[in-house]
Design a protein around this motif. Structure first.
Motif, PDB file in Angstrom:
ATOM      1  N   ALA A  39       0.840  -1.206   0.000  1.00 26.70           N
ATOM      2  CA  ALA A  39       0.000   0.000   0.000  1.00 26.70           C
ATOM      3  C   ALA A  39       0.874   1.255   0.000  1.00 26.70           C
ATOM      4  CB  ALA A  39      -0.926  -0.010   1.212  1.00 26.70           C
ATOM      5  N   VAL A  40       1.917   1.254   0.826  1.00 23.52           N
ATOM      6  CA  VAL A  40       2.843   2.386   0.862  1.00 23.52           C
ATOM      7  C   VAL A  40       3.579   2.519  -0.468  1.00 23.52           C
ATOM      8  CG1 VAL A  40       4.943   3.283   1.943  1.00 23.52           C
ATOM      9  CG2 VAL A  40       3.136   2.298   3.362  1.00 23.52           C
ATOM     10  N   LEU A  41       4.073   1.396  -0.982  1.00 20.74           N
ATOM     11  CA  LEU A  41       4.803   1.417  -2.251  1.00 20.74           C
ATOM     12  C   LEU A  41       3.907   1.886  -3.395  1.00 20.74           C
ATOM     13  CD1 LEU A  41       7.289   0.781  -3.979  1.00 20.74           C
ATOM     14  CD2 LEU A  41       6.522  -1.614  -4.057  1.00 20.74           C
ATOM     15  N   ALA A  42       2.674   1.388  -3.437  1.00 13.92           N
ATOM     16  CA  ALA A  42       1.750   1.756  -4.509  1.00 13.92           C
ATOM     17  C   ALA A  42       1.442   3.247  -4.481  1.00 13.92           C
ATOM     18  CB  ALA A  42       0.463   0.941  -4.393  1.00 13.92           C
ATOM     19  N   TYR A  43       1.285   3.802  -3.278  1.00  8.11           N
ATOM     20  CA  TYR A  43       0.985   5.231  -3.166  1.00  8.11           C
ATOM     21  C   TYR A  43       2.181   6.080  -3.581  1.00  8.11           C
ATOM     22  CZ  TYR A  43       0.230   9.798  -1.104  1.00  8.11           C
ATOM     23  OH  TYR A  43       0.127  11.160  -0.918  1.00  8.11           O
ATOM     24  N   VAL A  44       3.347   5.756  -3.055  1.00  5.91           N
ATOM     25  CA  VAL A  44       4.528   6.562  -3.340  1.00  5.91           C
ATOM     26  C   VAL A  44       4.905   6.470  -4.809  1.00  5.91           C
ATOM     27  CG1 VAL A  44       6.967   6.878  -2.832  1.00  5.91           C
ATOM     28  CG2 VAL A  44       5.382   6.366  -0.976  1.00  5.91           C
ATOM     29  N   TRP A  45       4.938   5.254  -5.349  1.00  8.42           N
ATOM     30  CA  TRP A  45       5.359   5.051  -6.738  1.00  8.42           C
ATOM     31  C   TRP A  45       4.339   5.596  -7.735  1.00  8.42           C
ATOM     32  CZ3 TRP A  45       3.325   2.131 -10.826  1.00  8.42           C
ATOM     33  CH2 TRP A  45       4.172   1.937 -11.922  1.00  8.42           C
ATOM     34  N   GLY A  46       3.069   5.408  -7.443  1.00  6.40           N
ATOM     35  CA  GLY A  46       2.054   5.748  -8.425  1.00  6.40           C
ATOM     36  C   GLY A  46       1.508   7.153  -8.344  1.00  6.40           C
ATOM     37  N   VAL A  47       1.698   7.841  -7.188  1.00  3.92           N
ATOM     38  CA  VAL A  47       1.066   9.156  -7.014  1.00  3.92           C
ATOM     39  C   VAL A  47       2.023  10.173  -6.416  1.00  3.92           C
ATOM     40  CG1 VAL A  47      -0.816  10.411  -5.903  1.00  3.92           C
ATOM     41  CG2 VAL A  47      -1.212   8.099  -6.764  1.00  3.92           C
ATOM     42  N   ARG A  48       2.748   9.784  -5.395  1.00  2.00           N
ATOM     43  CA  ARG A  48       3.573  10.731  -4.651  1.00  2.00           C
ATOM     44  C   ARG A  48       4.655  11.352  -5.520  1.00  2.00           C
ATOM     45  NH1 ARG A  48       5.791  14.152  -2.777  1.00  2.00           N
ATOM     46  NH2 ARG A  48       6.424  14.627  -0.631  1.00  2.00           N
ATOM     47  N   MET A  49       5.129  10.632  -6.541  1.00  2.00           N
ATOM     48  CA  MET A  49       6.222  11.118  -7.374  1.00  2.00           C
ATOM     49  C   MET A  49       5.743  11.897  -8.597  1.00  2.00           C
ATOM     50  SD  MET A  49       8.570  10.065  -5.477  1.00  2.00           S
ATOM     51  CE  MET A  49       9.979  10.551  -6.485  1.00  2.00           C
ATOM     52  N   LEU A  50       4.460  12.198  -8.683  1.00  2.00           N
ATOM     53  CA  LEU A  50       3.945  12.969  -9.816  1.00  2.00           C
ATOM     54  C   LEU A  50       4.552  14.372  -9.818  1.00  2.00           C
ATOM     55  CD1 LEU A  50       0.140  12.064  -9.718  1.00  2.00           C
ATOM     56  CD2 LEU A  50       1.791  11.375 -11.472  1.00  2.00           C
ATOM     57  N   PRO A  51       4.958  14.881 -11.000  1.00  2.00           N
ATOM     58  CA  PRO A  51       5.518  16.243 -11.060  1.00  2.00           C
ATOM     59  C   PRO A  51       4.486  17.276 -10.631  1.00  2.00           C
ATOM     60  CG  PRO A  51       5.987  15.016 -13.077  1.00  2.00           C
ATOM     61  CD  PRO A  51       4.997  14.201 -12.307  1.00  2.00           C
ATOM     62  N   ALA A  52       4.937  18.277  -9.895  1.00  2.00           N
ATOM     63  CA  ALA A  52       4.020  19.286  -9.369  1.00  2.00           C
ATOM     64  C   ALA A  52       3.462  20.196 -10.451  1.00  2.00           C
ATOM     65  CB  ALA A  52       4.732  20.124  -8.298  1.00  2.00           C
ATOM     66  N   ASN A  53       4.160  20.304 -11.582  1.00  2.00           N
ATOM     67  CA  ASN A  53       3.734  21.249 -12.626  1.00  2.00           C
ATOM     68  C   ASN A  53       2.935  20.593 -13.741  1.00  2.00           C
ATOM     69  OD1 ASN A  53       5.880  19.761 -13.539  1.00  2.00           O
ATOM     70  ND2 ASN A  53       6.912  21.459 -14.587  1.00  2.00           N
ATOM     71  N   VAL A  54       2.596  19.323 -13.612  1.00  2.00           N
ATOM     72  CA  VAL A  54       1.810  18.615 -14.627  1.00  2.00           C
ATOM     73  C   VAL A  54       0.394  18.403 -14.099  1.00  2.00           C
ATOM     74  CG1 VAL A  54       1.602  16.510 -16.000  1.00  2.00           C
ATOM     75  CG2 VAL A  54       3.861  17.484 -15.536  1.00  2.00           C
ATOM     76  N   TYR A  55      -0.564  19.081 -14.711  1.00  2.00           N
ATOM     77  CA  TYR A  55      -1.961  19.017 -14.276  1.00  2.00           C
ATOM     78  C   TYR A  55      -2.054  19.171 -12.746  1.00  2.00           C
ATOM     79  CZ  TYR A  55      -2.505  16.937 -18.919  1.00  2.00           C
ATOM     80  OH  TYR A  55      -2.475  16.705 -20.272  1.00  2.00           O
ATOM     81  N   PRO A  56      -1.698  20.323 -12.202  1.00  2.00           N
ATOM     82  CA  PRO A  56      -1.622  20.475 -10.743  1.00  2.00           C
ATOM     83  C   PRO A  56      -2.942  20.204 -10.027  1.00  2.00           C
ATOM     84  CG  PRO A  56      -1.477  22.601 -11.852  1.00  2.00           C
ATOM     85  CD  PRO A  56      -1.352  21.563 -12.909  1.00  2.00           C
ATOM     86  N   MET A  57      -4.066  20.669 -10.586  1.00  3.75           N
ATOM     87  CA  MET A  57      -5.347  20.438  -9.926  1.00  3.75           C
ATOM     88  C   MET A  57      -5.714  18.958  -9.937  1.00  3.75           C
ATOM     89  SD  MET A  57      -7.676  23.688 -11.122  1.00  3.75           S
ATOM     90  CE  MET A  57      -9.028  23.056 -10.120  1.00  3.75           C
ATOM     91  N   LEU A  58      -5.507  18.314 -11.078  1.00  2.93           N
ATOM     92  CA  LEU A  58      -5.782  16.875 -11.166  1.00  2.93           C
ATOM     93  C   LEU A  58      -4.859  16.101 -10.246  1.00  2.93           C
ATOM     94  CD1 LEU A  58      -7.276  14.533 -12.477  1.00  2.93           C
ATOM     95  CD2 LEU A  58      -5.588  14.589 -14.339  1.00  2.93           C
ATOM     96  N   VAL A  64      -4.877   8.114  -1.388  1.00  2.00           N
ATOM     97  CA  VAL A  64      -4.805   7.778   0.038  1.00  2.00           C
ATOM     98  C   VAL A  64      -5.947   6.844   0.416  1.00  2.00           C
ATOM     99  CG1 VAL A  64      -4.933   8.722   2.370  1.00  2.00           C
ATOM    100  CG2 VAL A  64      -3.613   9.917   0.626  1.00  2.00           C
ATOM    101  N   VAL A  65      -7.142   7.150  -0.092  1.00  2.00           N
ATOM    102  CA  VAL A  65      -8.314   6.330   0.219  1.00  2.00           C
ATOM    103  C   VAL A  65      -8.194   4.947  -0.412  1.00  2.00           C
ATOM    104  CG1 VAL A  65     -10.823   6.152  -0.006  1.00  2.00           C
ATOM    105  CG2 VAL A  65      -9.758   8.374   0.415  1.00  2.00           C
ATOM    106  N   VAL A  66      -7.816   4.904  -1.692  1.00  2.00           N
ATOM    107  CA  VAL A  66      -7.752   3.625  -2.410  1.00  2.00           C
ATOM    108  C   VAL A  66      -6.688   2.710  -1.813  1.00  2.00           C
ATOM    109  CG1 VAL A  66      -7.216   2.556  -4.628  1.00  2.00           C
ATOM    110  CG2 VAL A  66      -8.658   4.591  -4.549  1.00  2.00           C
ATOM    111  N   CYS A  67      -5.511   3.255  -1.523  1.00  2.00           N
ATOM    112  CA  CYS A  67      -4.449   2.426  -0.948  1.00  2.00           C
ATOM    113  C   CYS A  67      -4.811   1.944   0.451  1.00  2.00           C
ATOM    114  CB  CYS A  67      -3.129   3.203  -0.925  1.00  2.00           C
ATOM    115  SG  CYS A  67      -2.452   3.538  -2.569  1.00  2.00           S
ATOM    116  N   PHE A  68      -5.525   2.781   1.205  1.00  2.00           N
ATOM    117  CA  PHE A  68      -5.988   2.338   2.519  1.00  2.00           C
ATOM    118  C   PHE A  68      -7.025   1.223   2.380  1.00  2.00           C
ATOM    119  CE2 PHE A  68      -9.213   2.768   5.915  1.00  2.00           C
ATOM    120  CZ  PHE A  68      -8.442   2.327   6.975  1.00  2.00           C
ATOM    121  N   LEU A  69      -7.922   1.350   1.404  1.00  2.00           N
ATOM    122  CA  LEU A  69      -8.919   0.306   1.183  1.00  2.00           C
ATOM    123  C   LEU A  69      -8.260  -1.000   0.771  1.00  2.00           C
ATOM    124  CD1 LEU A  69     -11.818   2.232  -0.611  1.00  2.00           C
ATOM    125  CD2 LEU A  69     -11.751   1.366   1.741  1.00  2.00           C
TER     126      LEU A  69
END
Length: 261
Positions: free
Chosen positions: A83-102, A111-116
């Motif tokens: 769950a930690v790996l999936a969150y960090v690898w798949g979301v946490r490392m997203l560039p801040a300047n690419v679709y910032p609102m999305l 956070v919700v999906v990985c917790f589920l």
């Protein structure tokens, strides 16, 4: 002899803890190799997990303590660590300047999906511990043993195999992250489902022809060693799809049988 299977269980937990440390280091230093090592650690932990129970049965050293320790280790290694790996690898490392609102919305959803995923894995283990001779909703071949719902090590293996297939290179597009979260949610659903998944418990190393089995395992092991990125994801996804196809085939057969009446 009672210590032997518990040693493999402790090794399972050790690789899970190592996977979490590598996930955090990968996020801190933006190091793809750390994510890859974390995914491989989960894969090695699956091997340890498959051995501890088999060794306990072969040596006749099964115990309530061993079962409880194995379940707690599985929550750590195949629940928290992926769950930690999936969150960090798949979301946490997203560039801040690419679709910032999305990116912000995807991060909150992640956070919700990985917790589920973690909750589904824990529920799968709890159901397994209290069930006696459980039967899947779509029964298979008589006399063949099946898991009811995807086992949590297999669920963690699906996520880890995808990350290893990309050599730990994280996702950089929030739209791809949404697909990644869909896969995580789907694996979580399969773990708490009542669909049948092959257990592999009928494999007997003490049978009449163990040599052929050892040759097959050696061949698969060699292919995994040489082409791990492609072999591991192929095995993991094939196992996932097998449960889905078994459910769809059973439903089609049932509807066809009812329609013929």
């Amino acid at each position: 002899m009672y210590v032997l299977p518990s040693t493999f269980t402790a090794g399972n937990m050790a690789f899970g803890f190592y996977a979490m440390t590598q996930s955090l280091q990968g996020a801190l230093y933006n190091n793809n190799e750390c994510f890859d090592r974390a995914a491989l650690a989960i894969g090695i932990a699956i091997l340890f997990d498959s051995l501890d129970g088999r060794i306990a049965r072969m040596t006749n050293t099964t115990s309530d303590f061993g079962k409880e320790l194995d379940s707690l280790a599985d929550v750590v290694t195949f629940g928290v660590a992926p769950a930690v790996l999936a969150y960090v690898w798949g979301v946490r490392m997203l560039p801040a300047n690419v679709y910032p609102m999305l990116r912000e919305r995807v991060s909150a959803l992640a956070v919700v999906v990985c917790f589920l995923f973690l909750v589904c894995g824990a529920c799968r283990l709890a159901r397994f511990n209290i069930s006696h001779n459980p039967q899947p909703r779509n029964p298979g071949r008589p006399g063949r043993k099946y898991f009811v719902g995807m086992p949590i090590p297999a669920g963690a293996g699906v996520l880890a195999s995808v990350i290893h297939c990309y050599s730990g290179s994280p996702i950089h597009d929030p739209r791809i992250s949404l697909i990644w979260l869909g896969l995580i949610a789907g694996v979580g659903f399969l773990m708490v489902s009542s669909w049948r998944f092959w257990s592999g418990k009928e494999i007997d190393f003490s049978g009449k022809h163990p040599f052929q089995l050892f040759v097959l395992l050696a061949l698969v092991g060699g292919l995994v060693w040489k082409f791990s990125e492609y072999m591991l994801i192929s095995i993991a996804l094939a196992y996932l799809v097998s449960g889905v196809l078994a459910r769809l085939a059973y439903r089609w057969e049932r509807d066809h049988r009812l329609g013929a009446r």
